[in-house]
Design a protein around this motif. Structure first.
Motif, PDB file in Angstrom:
ATOM      1  N   LEU A 108       0.967  -1.613  -0.131  1.00  0.00           N
ATOM      2  CA  LEU A 108      -0.032   0.156  -0.481  1.00  0.00           C
ATOM      3  C   LEU A 108       1.526   1.622  -0.323  1.00  0.00           C
ATOM      4  CD1 LEU A 108      -2.849  -0.537   2.592  1.00  0.00           C
ATOM      5  CD2 LEU A 108      -2.898  -0.569  -0.222  1.00  0.00           C
ATOM      6  N   VAL A 109       2.171   2.091   0.887  1.00  0.00           N
ATOM      7  CA  VAL A 109       2.697   2.576   0.988  1.00  0.00           C
ATOM      8  C   VAL A 109       3.753   2.576  -0.734  1.00  0.00           C
ATOM      9  CG1 VAL A 109       4.845   3.516   2.232  1.00  0.00           C
ATOM     10  CG2 VAL A 109       2.699   2.192   3.827  1.00  0.00           C
ATOM     11  N   VAL A 110       4.105   1.649  -0.741  1.00  0.00           N
ATOM     12  CA  VAL A 110       4.513   1.965  -2.288  1.00  0.00           C
ATOM     13  C   VAL A 110       3.692   2.316  -3.764  1.00  0.00           C
ATOM     14  CG1 VAL A 110       6.311   0.528  -3.623  1.00  0.00           C
ATOM     15  CG2 VAL A 110       6.462  -0.214  -1.427  1.00  0.00           C
ATOM     16  N   ASP A 113      -0.055   7.127  -4.638  1.00  0.00           N
ATOM     17  CA  ASP A 113       0.230   8.882  -4.883  1.00  0.00           C
ATOM     18  C   ASP A 113       0.313   9.134  -3.824  1.00  0.00           C
ATOM     19  OD1 ASP A 113      -2.268   8.638  -4.671  1.00  0.00           O
ATOM     20  OD2 ASP A 113      -2.158   8.545  -7.383  1.00  0.00           O
ATOM     21  N   HIS A 114      -0.700   9.565  -2.577  1.00  0.00           N
ATOM     22  CA  HIS A 114      -0.157  10.368  -2.250  1.00  0.00           C
ATOM     23  C   HIS A 114       0.498  11.448  -1.289  1.00  0.00           C
ATOM     24  CE1 HIS A 114      -2.398   7.460  -0.566  1.00  0.00           C
ATOM     25  NE2 HIS A 114      -1.776   8.116   0.514  1.00  0.00           N
ATOM     26  N   ILE A 115       2.004  10.615  -1.203  1.00  0.00           N
ATOM     27  CA  ILE A 115       2.756  11.151  -0.303  1.00  0.00           C
ATOM     28  C   ILE A 115       4.283  11.063  -0.970  1.00  0.00           C
ATOM     29  CG2 ILE A 115       1.655  10.375   2.071  1.00  0.00           C
ATOM     30  CD1 ILE A 115       3.251   7.309   1.965  1.00  0.00           C
ATOM     31  N   LEU A 124       8.873   2.569   5.192  1.00  0.00           N
ATOM     32  CA  LEU A 124       9.073   1.863   4.708  1.00  0.00           C
ATOM     33  C   LEU A 124      10.050   0.603   5.647  1.00  0.00           C
ATOM     34  CD1 LEU A 124       9.167   1.420   0.600  1.00  0.00           C
ATOM     35  CD2 LEU A 124       7.379   0.041   2.058  1.00  0.00           C
ATOM     36  N   THR A 125      11.284   1.441   5.869  1.00  0.00           N
ATOM     37  CA  THR A 125      12.435   1.384   6.943  1.00  0.00           C
ATOM     38  C   THR A 125      11.693   0.801   8.523  1.00  0.00           C
ATOM     39  OG1 THR A 125      14.156   2.881   5.474  1.00  0.00           O
ATOM     40  CG2 THR A 125      14.403   2.184   8.152  1.00  0.00           C
ATOM     41  N   LYS A 126      10.300   1.903   8.429  1.00  0.00           N
ATOM     42  CA  LYS A 126      10.295   1.623   9.711  1.00  0.00           C
ATOM     43  C   LYS A 126       9.355  -0.180   9.840  1.00  0.00           C
ATOM     44  CE  LYS A 126      10.034   6.102  11.059  1.00  0.00           C
ATOM     45  NZ  LYS A 126       9.135   7.462  11.312  1.00  0.00           N
ATOM     46  N   LEU A 127       8.802  -0.492   9.089  1.00  0.00           N
ATOM     47  CA  LEU A 127       8.247  -1.435   8.698  1.00  0.00           C
ATOM     48  C   LEU A 127       8.584  -3.001   8.790  1.00  0.00           C
ATOM     49  CD1 LEU A 127       5.301  -0.429   6.305  1.00  0.00           C
ATOM     50  CD2 LEU A 127       5.142  -1.015   8.921  1.00  0.00           C
ATOM     51  N   TYR A 141      11.583  -6.763  -2.872  1.00  0.00           N
ATOM     52  CA  TYR A 141      11.037  -5.419  -3.882  1.00  0.00           C
ATOM     53  C   TYR A 141       9.936  -4.465  -3.274  1.00  0.00           C
ATOM     54  CZ  TYR A 141       6.860  -9.055  -3.446  1.00  0.00           C
ATOM     55  OH  TYR A 141       5.909  -9.980  -3.268  1.00  0.00           O
ATOM     56  N   THR A 142      10.439  -3.771  -2.940  1.00  0.00           N
ATOM     57  CA  THR A 142      10.075  -2.163  -1.603  1.00  0.00           C
ATOM     58  C   THR A 142      10.791  -0.864  -2.463  1.00  0.00           C
ATOM     59  OG1 THR A 142      11.776  -2.599  -0.065  1.00  0.00           O
ATOM     60  CG2 THR A 142       9.683  -3.833  -0.107  1.00  0.00           C
ATOM     61  N   GLU A 143      10.932  -0.929  -3.811  1.00  0.00           N
ATOM     62  CA  GLU A 143      11.796   0.118  -4.286  1.00  0.00           C
ATOM     63  C   GLU A 143      10.674   1.192  -4.701  1.00  0.00           C
ATOM     64  OE1 GLU A 143       9.669  -2.758  -7.648  1.00  0.00           O
ATOM     65  OE2 GLU A 143      10.895  -2.117  -5.609  1.00  0.00           O
ATOM     66  N   VAL A 144      10.770   2.484  -4.842  1.00  0.00           N
ATOM     67  CA  VAL A 144       9.597   3.209  -4.229  1.00  0.00           C
ATOM     68  C   VAL A 144       9.470   4.579  -5.877  1.00  0.00           C
ATOM     69  CG1 VAL A 144       9.316   6.040  -3.778  1.00  0.00           C
ATOM     70  CG2 VAL A 144       9.975   4.633  -1.939  1.00  0.00           C
ATOM     71  N   LEU A 145       8.475   3.849  -6.361  1.00  0.00           N
ATOM     72  CA  LEU A 145       8.583   5.197  -7.666  1.00  0.00           C
ATOM     73  C   LEU A 145       7.678   6.247  -7.745  1.00  0.00           C
ATOM     74  CD1 LEU A 145       6.828   2.066  -9.548  1.00  0.00           C
ATOM     75  CD2 LEU A 145       9.231   2.438  -8.626  1.00  0.00           C
TER      76      LEU A 145
END
Length: 304
Positions: A108-110, A113-115, A124-127, A141-145
């Motif tokens: 959901l975080v990855v 589109d609102h943050i 993601l680091t905290k999770l 696969y947690t790359e941020v697009l």
């Protein structure tokens, strides 16, 4: 007895850290392994009894720690009562969230589109840090697009302010933005070029069809208005008391998100009504997904 160059009182925290990062529901550590890791990672030399005592203290403090028990039989002991003892092993820390639940939140975080990208990385680091190393090692696969992220750095802070306003029954004031041809945010202005102030009563925030909205009642409007959270800037809580939305025609019984979404398809405001329409069978799944239980579907023929 604890013999260490580190303060003795830190033992319980170090033990908890090891359990958090090196165990989960499926992977445990023996007493000997815990002793070795404390020595290797924290330069602490302890005995087995200290492990048992501190794990008991963690359990008393509310941590959900499980272990396996086995019976050990001693040899060469004359007293039969001393020939057996219960041995604990395979200590593991149970977690509030299952791995699949954290994986879902990460997705959901990855995809949000609102943050902003930096805020996504922080979350993601905290999770990941709240999970075991076993989970982190297989989540690759947690790359941020950047293409599906917002440039607005105020979204997360605005969530706190909106919650504060709702809790204290206050109105909010904010600036709203639009995009230019370069997809950059610009504050909407009045005719004299001054930033337009939007003042209203916040009802709640909600993610609808993948977009994060502030649902708000604006002064003098007969219905609620939906604002994109990633377009809101300079939000503040006012001293003015919020309006009671139960004065509005469609909200006599208060606000219910399910019924609100059903009445406002694609989050468009306006008067609600009953609509009848035909569609091809191939669209049956899309119609059911969009309208849920609020739609009645009938099979008709070409002559109907």
């Amino acid at each position: 007895m604890v013999q260490t160059r580190e303060p003795k009182k830190m033992l319980i925290l170090y033990l908890l850290d090891i359990l958090q990062h090196h165990t989960d529901n499926e992977h445990g550590l023996s007493t000997n392994e815990l002793v070795e890791m404390l020595n290797k990672n924290y330069n602490m030399t302890i005995d087995r009894k200290a492990i048992k005592a501190n794990i008991n203290n963690l359990c008393d403090a509310g941590y959900d720690i499980e272990w396996d028990e086995s019976t050990r039989r001693a040899t060469g002991v004359l007293d039969p009562a001393q020939t057996e003892s219960i041995v604990r092993t395979n200590f593991r820390l149970n977690r509030e969230f299952e791995d699949c639940e954290i994986r879902y939140i990460i997705d959901l975080v990855v995809g949000a589109d609102h943050i902003s990208p930096n805020q996504k990385k922080d979350i993601l680091t905290k999770l990941k840090n709240s999970s075991s190393d076993f989970f982190t090692s297989r989540v690759t696969y947690t790359e941020v697009l950047k293409g599906n992220s917002s440039e607005n750095q105020e979204v997360l802070g605005n969530i706190d302010l909106i919650d504060e306003a709702i809790k204290n029954n206050k109105k909010i004031v904010f600036n709203y933005c639009t995009y230019d041809f370069n997809k950059k945010l610009h504050v909407i202005c009045n005719g004299d070029k001054s930033p337009r102030a939007y003042i209203g009563t916040p009802v709640r925030t909600a993610i609808i069809d993948g977009t994060y909205y502030l649902i708000c009642h604006m002064e003098g409007e007969p219905d609620l208005t939906n604002f994109h959270m990633n377009r809101i800037k300079n939000l503040d809580v006012t001293d003015e008391s919020a309006e009671d939305i139960r004065r509005l025609k469609d909200f006599r019984n208060g606000f219910d998100l399910d019924s609100y979404i059903n009445r406002h398809i694609n989050t468009r405001s306006g008067e609600s009504g009953i609509v009848t329409f035909k569609f091809q069978n191939a669209l049956l799944g899309d119609v059911a997904d969009t309208f849920g239980d609020s739609v009645s579907i009938y099979n008709v023929t070409e002559t109907d």
